[in-house]
Design a protein around this motif. Sequence first.
Motif, mmCIF file in Angstrom:
data_model
loop_
_atom_site.group_PDB
_atom_site.id
_atom_site.type_symbol
_atom_site.label_atom_id
_atom_site.label_comp_id
_atom_site.label_asym_id
_atom_site.label_seq_id
_atom_site.Cartn_x
_atom_site.Cartn_y
_atom_site.Cartn_z
ATOM 1 N N LYS A 333 0.830 -1.210 0.000
ATOM 2 C CA LYS A 333 0.000 0.000 0.000
ATOM 3 C C LYS A 333 0.864 1.260 0.000
ATOM 4 C CE LYS A 333 -4.006 -2.221 2.080
ATOM 5 N NZ LYS A 333 -4.952 -2.271 3.216
ATOM 6 N N ILE A 334 2.000 1.209 0.673
ATOM 7 C CA ILE A 334 2.914 2.354 0.626
ATOM 8 C C ILE A 334 3.427 2.556 -0.792
ATOM 9 C CG2 ILE A 334 5.199 3.167 1.381
ATOM 10 C CD1 ILE A 334 4.613 1.890 4.105
ATOM 11 N N ALA A 335 3.751 1.475 -1.486
ATOM 12 C CA ALA A 335 4.202 1.570 -2.877
ATOM 13 C C ALA A 335 3.110 2.173 -3.754
ATOM 14 C CB ALA A 335 4.604 0.191 -3.394
ATOM 15 N N ASP A 336 1.854 1.801 -3.497
ATOM 16 C CA ASP A 336 0.734 2.374 -4.262
ATOM 17 C C ASP A 336 0.637 3.877 -4.044
ATOM 18 O OD1 ASP A 336 0.063 -0.096 -5.269
ATOM 19 O OD2 ASP A 336 -1.536 -0.469 -3.802
ATOM 20 N N MET A 337 0.846 4.312 -2.802
ATOM 21 C CA MET A 337 0.763 5.734 -2.501
ATOM 22 C C MET A 337 1.915 6.515 -3.140
ATOM 23 S SD MET A 337 -2.019 6.275 -0.887
ATOM 24 C CE MET A 337 -2.686 4.974 -1.940
ATOM 25 N N LEU A 338 3.090 5.929 -3.194
ATOM 26 C CA LEU A 338 4.214 6.600 -3.855
ATOM 27 C C LEU A 338 3.929 6.762 -5.352
ATOM 28 C CD1 LEU A 338 7.269 4.871 -2.107
ATOM 29 C CD2 LEU A 338 6.195 7.070 -1.559
ATOM 30 N N ALA A 339 3.310 5.756 -5.946
ATOM 31 C CA ALA A 339 2.927 5.866 -7.350
ATOM 32 C C ALA A 339 1.860 6.939 -7.535
ATOM 33 C CB ALA A 339 2.419 4.515 -7.861
ATOM 34 N N ARG A 340 0.965 7.055 -6.561
ATOM 35 C CA ARG A 340 -0.074 8.090 -6.648
ATOM 36 C C ARG A 340 0.550 9.481 -6.565
ATOM 37 N NH1 ARG A 340 -5.493 7.723 -3.108
ATOM 38 N NH2 ARG A 340 -5.816 6.072 -4.651
ATOM 39 N N ILE A 341 1.560 9.641 -5.726
ATOM 40 C CA ILE A 341 2.241 10.933 -5.637
ATOM 41 C C ILE A 341 2.766 11.348 -7.007
ATOM 42 C CG2 ILE A 341 4.231 12.147 -4.642
ATOM 43 C CD1 ILE A 341 3.965 10.264 -2.204
ATOM 44 N N LEU A 362 10.280 4.562 5.889
ATOM 45 C CA LEU A 362 11.643 5.051 5.674
ATOM 46 C C LEU A 362 12.376 4.201 4.637
ATOM 47 C CD1 LEU A 362 12.651 5.898 9.358
ATOM 48 C CD2 LEU A 362 11.922 7.486 7.567
ATOM 49 N N LYS A 363 12.191 2.887 4.699
ATOM 50 C CA LYS A 363 12.832 2.011 3.728
ATOM 51 C C LYS A 363 12.323 2.287 2.320
ATOM 52 C CE LYS A 363 13.557 -2.883 2.594
ATOM 53 N NZ LYS A 363 13.255 -4.290 2.995
ATOM 54 N N ALA A 364 11.005 2.471 2.192
ATOM 55 C CA ALA A 364 10.426 2.745 0.878
ATOM 56 C C ALA A 364 10.928 4.077 0.323
ATOM 57 C CB ALA A 364 8.906 2.745 0.975
ATOM 58 N N LEU A 365 10.991 5.100 1.165
ATOM 59 C CA LEU A 365 11.461 6.413 0.708
ATOM 60 C C LEU A 365 12.948 6.376 0.349
ATOM 61 C CD1 LEU A 365 9.632 8.786 3.225
ATOM 62 C CD2 LEU A 365 9.134 8.479 0.787
ATOM 63 N N TRP A 368 12.935 4.978 -3.066
ATOM 64 C CA TRP A 368 12.115 5.678 -4.065
ATOM 65 C C TRP A 368 12.678 7.050 -4.434
ATOM 66 C CZ3 TRP A 368 8.666 9.987 -3.153
ATOM 67 C CH2 TRP A 368 7.803 10.277 -4.216
ATOM 68 N N ILE A 369 13.149 7.798 -3.437
ATOM 69 C CA ILE A 369 13.603 9.171 -3.693
ATOM 70 C C ILE A 369 14.695 9.231 -4.767
ATOM 71 C CG2 ILE A 369 14.825 11.137 -2.656
ATOM 72 C CD1 ILE A 369 13.189 10.674 -0.107
ATOM 73 N N PRO A 370 15.711 8.356 -4.742
ATOM 74 C CA PRO A 370 16.746 8.434 -5.785
ATOM 75 C C PRO A 370 16.219 8.157 -7.194
ATOM 76 C CG PRO A 370 17.568 7.219 -3.890
ATOM 77 C CD PRO A 370 16.100 7.395 -3.681
ATOM 78 N N SER A 371 15.048 7.542 -7.316
ATOM 79 C CA SER A 371 14.506 7.231 -8.648
ATOM 80 C C SER A 371 13.751 8.397 -9.273
ATOM 81 C CB SER A 371 13.565 6.026 -8.548
ATOM 82 O OG SER A 371 12.331 6.380 -7.907
#
Length: 395
Positions: A333-341, A362-365, A368-371
Amino acid sequence: MARRAQPAKRKKAAPKKTTRKKSAPKKKSGGIGRLMLGGAFVAGTLSAIIAVGSMLELDRASDEFGRAVDQKAPGYTLAEPAPTPKLRKDYKLSEDTPTRGRTGYLVGNEEKTEGGAPETAAVPKPRETKPEPDILPGDSGSDHGVAPDSDRNAPWRKYAALAPNAGNAPVIAIVIDDAGLDQPRTARTVLLPGPVTISYLPYARDLQPQVNAARKAGHEVMLHMPMEPSSASVDPGPHALLAKYDRQKILNEMTWMLDQFDGYVGVNNHMGSKFTSDPERMKIVMEVMKSRGLMFLDSRTSAKSVGFSTANEFGVPAITRDVFIDDADDDAKIADMLARIERVAAKQGYAIAIGHPRDRTLKALQNWIPSLKAKGFVLVPATEVLRRTSQRATG
């Protein structure tokens, strides 16, 4: 003498047997059936009410579930709140340039009116604004803040983190709430590739050293101001602003919170679904924001929040949350929210997302941030989104 013959007694005829079965007694109709139907109707109605309430009432993961998850984490300790100082009862809002070395301030009013009563701050006349549509979890609003004050010494400008040159690329601001209490995870937040905006609760321990470390790492800092949620079972923490407070009590509590540390650009609400829906109480908050030169980020913990619209009425620089990253402490669900952003930023040119200092987040960010750069997005502090939306609104 001959006897009279007695007539023979007739035998009673045996009853004829019938092959017709007795009909079963008829059941009374409607009793249990009506009860079951009524129960199903009531259950359906309650389910609908709960569903609507769950959409409108967003004191969710960051409040009940999220707080429980955080407090069960290893090494998590709640702060011992500092004692509330005795404040004078004649405070008013100051329009002067801050001189105490703090992020804005309130000063005592020494002047009296002819009748001897202390003067109160003049409340700016609200501008007419159109009603805002409801903003639900993950929705993106098209709101634009008012033009910021040109004063370069205003804290929202003075303490803004350096933003990379984004050109015309869509930008993303990540705000990490509830910082300061869990110091190990807050320290991990500071290690994220920046700039991100970190919002600290005012009742955490050792706030100034934590804030200094975040700013030194290139991040931006906000104050995460606790406000009353709609659920009475949820504790927003000490010194939270409650809807039952009068003006003076709100000013006193805000003074205590705003003076706990220095170097922040503004405030966003912690919980607050009840308080931010109260126009009269939010006007008092915005008087203070205006007086101190602070920006306001409406976390939108409720679709009924008037935080952003009230900020506009008072000329307070303001922005609103677009996406909650970790309503659910779940990797998928966190991955889904990052895609929504990413989708929101691509559509409107910017996105503001709020998350919390949790292991999965924190692990997801961190990954994700470097991408973002390769995808055409630029990570910026929250003040950069404010500048962009203000320019768009004014011209």
